[in-house]
Design a protein around this motif. Structure first.
Motif, mmCIF file in Angstrom:
data_model
loop_
_atom_site.group_PDB
_atom_site.id
_atom_site.type_symbol
_atom_site.label_atom_id
_atom_site.label_comp_id
_atom_site.label_asym_id
_atom_site.label_seq_id
_atom_site.Cartn_x
_atom_site.Cartn_y
_atom_site.Cartn_z
ATOM 1 N N ALA A 80 0.824 -1.208 0.000
ATOM 2 C CA ALA A 80 0.000 0.000 0.000
ATOM 3 C C ALA A 80 0.863 1.265 0.000
ATOM 4 O O ALA A 80 0.767 2.112 0.894
ATOM 5 C CB ALA A 80 -0.932 -0.009 1.207
ATOM 6 N N LEU A 81 1.688 1.381 -1.016
ATOM 7 C CA LEU A 81 2.672 2.458 -1.076
ATOM 8 C C LEU A 81 2.020 3.840 -0.987
ATOM 9 O O LEU A 81 0.948 4.095 -1.557
ATOM 10 C CB LEU A 81 3.467 2.360 -2.373
ATOM 11 C CG LEU A 81 4.515 1.238 -2.425
ATOM 12 C CD1 LEU A 81 5.016 1.052 -3.847
ATOM 13 C CD2 LEU A 81 5.671 1.551 -1.483
ATOM 14 N N LEU A 82 2.714 4.704 -0.256
ATOM 15 C CA LEU A 82 2.319 6.100 -0.124
ATOM 16 C C LEU A 82 3.387 6.981 -0.757
ATOM 17 O O LEU A 82 4.541 6.561 -0.916
ATOM 18 C CB LEU A 82 2.178 6.465 1.361
ATOM 19 C CG LEU A 82 1.212 5.645 2.193
ATOM 20 C CD1 LEU A 82 1.311 6.039 3.663
ATOM 21 C CD2 LEU A 82 -0.209 5.811 1.683
ATOM 22 N N LEU A 83 2.989 8.216 -1.095
ATOM 23 C CA LEU A 83 3.970 9.129 -1.677
ATOM 24 C C LEU A 83 5.192 9.284 -0.759
ATOM 25 O O LEU A 83 6.329 9.383 -1.225
ATOM 26 C CB LEU A 83 3.337 10.500 -1.930
ATOM 27 C CG LEU A 83 2.212 10.551 -2.968
ATOM 28 C CD1 LEU A 83 1.666 11.979 -3.070
ATOM 29 C CD2 LEU A 83 2.685 10.064 -4.333
ATOM 30 N N GLY A 84 4.943 9.278 0.532
ATOM 31 C CA GLY A 84 6.011 9.464 1.516
ATOM 32 C C GLY A 84 6.984 8.310 1.611
ATOM 33 O O GLY A 84 8.003 8.416 2.303
ATOM 34 N N ASP A 85 6.686 7.213 0.924
ATOM 35 C CA ASP A 85 7.623 6.080 0.926
ATOM 36 C C ASP A 85 8.736 6.287 -0.092
ATOM 37 O O ASP A 85 9.676 5.485 -0.142
ATOM 38 C CB ASP A 85 6.884 4.779 0.601
ATOM 39 C CG ASP A 85 5.884 4.400 1.678
ATOM 40 O OD1 ASP A 85 4.869 3.753 1.326
ATOM 41 O OD2 ASP A 85 6.099 4.755 2.859
ATOM 42 N N SER A 86 8.636 7.329 -0.876
ATOM 43 C CA SER A 86 9.695 7.633 -1.836
ATOM 44 C C SER A 86 10.982 7.930 -1.068
ATOM 45 O O SER A 86 11.028 8.838 -0.227
ATOM 46 C CB SER A 86 9.312 8.842 -2.687
ATOM 47 O OG SER A 86 8.206 8.559 -3.515
ATOM 48 N N ALA A 87 12.012 7.164 -1.372
ATOM 49 C CA ALA A 87 13.261 7.282 -0.611
ATOM 50 C C ALA A 87 14.309 6.364 -1.214
ATOM 51 O O ALA A 87 14.030 5.583 -2.128
ATOM 52 C CB ALA A 87 13.042 6.909 0.858
ATOM 53 N N LEU A 88 15.511 6.470 -0.661
ATOM 54 C CA LEU A 88 16.575 5.516 -0.968
ATOM 55 C C LEU A 88 16.532 4.434 0.110
ATOM 56 O O LEU A 88 16.585 4.744 1.300
ATOM 57 C CB LEU A 88 17.928 6.224 -0.958
ATOM 58 C CG LEU A 88 19.163 5.377 -1.291
ATOM 59 C CD1 LEU A 88 19.147 4.926 -2.750
ATOM 60 C CD2 LEU A 88 20.445 6.170 -0.989
ATOM 61 N N TYR A 89 16.406 3.201 -0.291
ATOM 62 C CA TYR A 89 16.360 2.088 0.656
ATOM 63 C C TYR A 89 17.715 1.387 0.639
ATOM 64 O O TYR A 89 18.168 0.905 -0.403
ATOM 65 C CB TYR A 89 15.221 1.126 0.317
ATOM 66 C CG TYR A 89 13.896 1.743 0.651
ATOM 67 C CD1 TYR A 89 13.252 2.587 -0.265
ATOM 68 C CD2 TYR A 89 13.298 1.539 1.894
ATOM 69 C CE1 TYR A 89 12.053 3.193 0.050
ATOM 70 C CE2 TYR A 89 12.099 2.149 2.214
ATOM 71 C CZ TYR A 89 11.490 2.978 1.293
ATOM 72 O OH TYR A 89 10.302 3.596 1.612
ATOM 73 N N LEU A 90 18.308 1.352 1.803
ATOM 74 C CA LEU A 90 19.656 0.834 1.945
ATOM 75 C C LEU A 90 19.658 -0.461 2.722
ATOM 76 O O LEU A 90 18.935 -0.606 3.713
ATOM 77 C CB LEU A 90 20.542 1.855 2.671
ATOM 78 C CG LEU A 90 20.767 3.171 1.929
ATOM 79 C CD1 LEU A 90 21.228 4.251 2.895
ATOM 80 C CD2 LEU A 90 21.800 2.989 0.827
ATOM 81 N N CYS A 91 20.476 -1.376 2.283
ATOM 82 C CA CYS A 91 20.689 -2.635 2.974
ATOM 83 C C CYS A 91 22.129 -2.656 3.466
ATOM 84 O O CYS A 91 23.045 -2.202 2.766
ATOM 85 C CB CYS A 91 20.435 -3.785 2.009
ATOM 86 S SG CYS A 91 20.916 -5.400 2.637
ATOM 87 N N ALA A 92 22.325 -3.167 4.662
ATOM 88 C CA ALA A 92 23.671 -3.278 5.216
ATOM 89 C C ALA A 92 23.867 -4.675 5.777
ATOM 90 O O ALA A 92 22.935 -5.258 6.334
ATOM 91 C CB ALA A 92 23.879 -2.248 6.321
#
Lengths: 112, 111
Positions: A80-92
């Motif tokens: 249920a994606l929202l506009l505010g989920d726009s981002a860089l998703y990083l895995c470590a």
């Protein structure tokens, strides 16, 4: 040795859709963590997995979920994606929880 | 919400000068790590300092940790244009290994 890899590199989705992001840790690393980084801010902790078990969760809604597979790779799912989920998703990844974390290049998610 | 704060938010220096960035956090920690990030790409690990350590060196980098003041500093000596980046500290909360990042310091090194 290959570093942490993430796929895809970029992704464009529309509101309400779901997305799956993938991460492969450095060989031999058993811990994977996920972070969300909004433009201009520091990364925000989402999840940590160690030996396939969730060991930590940040302040994110239940729309965010993750899992770690027997080969220690990991998926992050966002529903249920929202506009505010726009981002860089990083895995470590790290050898064990509490050791140096090494980051992948990230997946840039744009929600329209 | 982020619990780490970094100071200054932005820093502009000439090549060859030293750059000092400070980080403060709010809870007990297991360790603290410093990272560099170029133009919104992935973070590069610089150094980890554990809660029982006070100072650590790596090449041109020197990190200090003061657990009584809940603060850390990163010193980059003899800076180069290639050091231009954002620098973040990440504190691992005791008992959780949950890393809380600061807001970052944007360093610009002028050639």
């Amino acid at each position: 040795d290959a570093g942490v890899t993430q796929s895809p590199t970029h992704l464009i989705k529309t509101r309400g859709q779901h997305v799956t992001l993938r991460c492969s840790p450095i060989s031999g690393h058993k811990s994977v963590s996920w972070y969300q980084q909004v433009l201009g801010q520091g990364p925000q902790f989402i999840f940590q997995y160690y030996e396939k078990e969730e060991r930590g969760r940040g302040n994110f809604p239940d729309r965010f979920s993750a899992r770690q597979f027997p080969n220690y790779s990991s998926e992050l799912n966002v529903n249920a994606l929202l506009l505010g989920d726009s981002a860089l998703y990083l895995c470590a990844s790290s050898f064990e929880a509490g050791n140096e974390q090494f980051f992948g290049p990230g997946t840039r998610l744009t929600v329209l | 919400s982020q619990q780490g704060e970094e100071d200054p938010q932005a820093l502009s220096i000439q090549e060859g000068e030293n750059a000092t960035m400070n980080c403060s956090y709010k809870t007990s920690i297991n360790n603290l790590q410093w990272y560099r990030q170029n133009s919104g790409r992935g973070l590069v690990h610089l150094i980890l300092i554990r809660s029982n350590e006070r100072e650590k060196h790596s090449g041109r980098l020197r990190v200090t940790l003061d657990t009584s003041k809940k603060s850390s500093s990163l010193l980059i000596t003899a800076s180069r244009a290639a050091d231009t980046a954002s620098y973040f500290c990440a504190a691992a909360t005791s008992g959780t290994y949950k890393y809380i990042f600061g807001t970052g310091t944007r360093l610009k090194v002028l050639a």
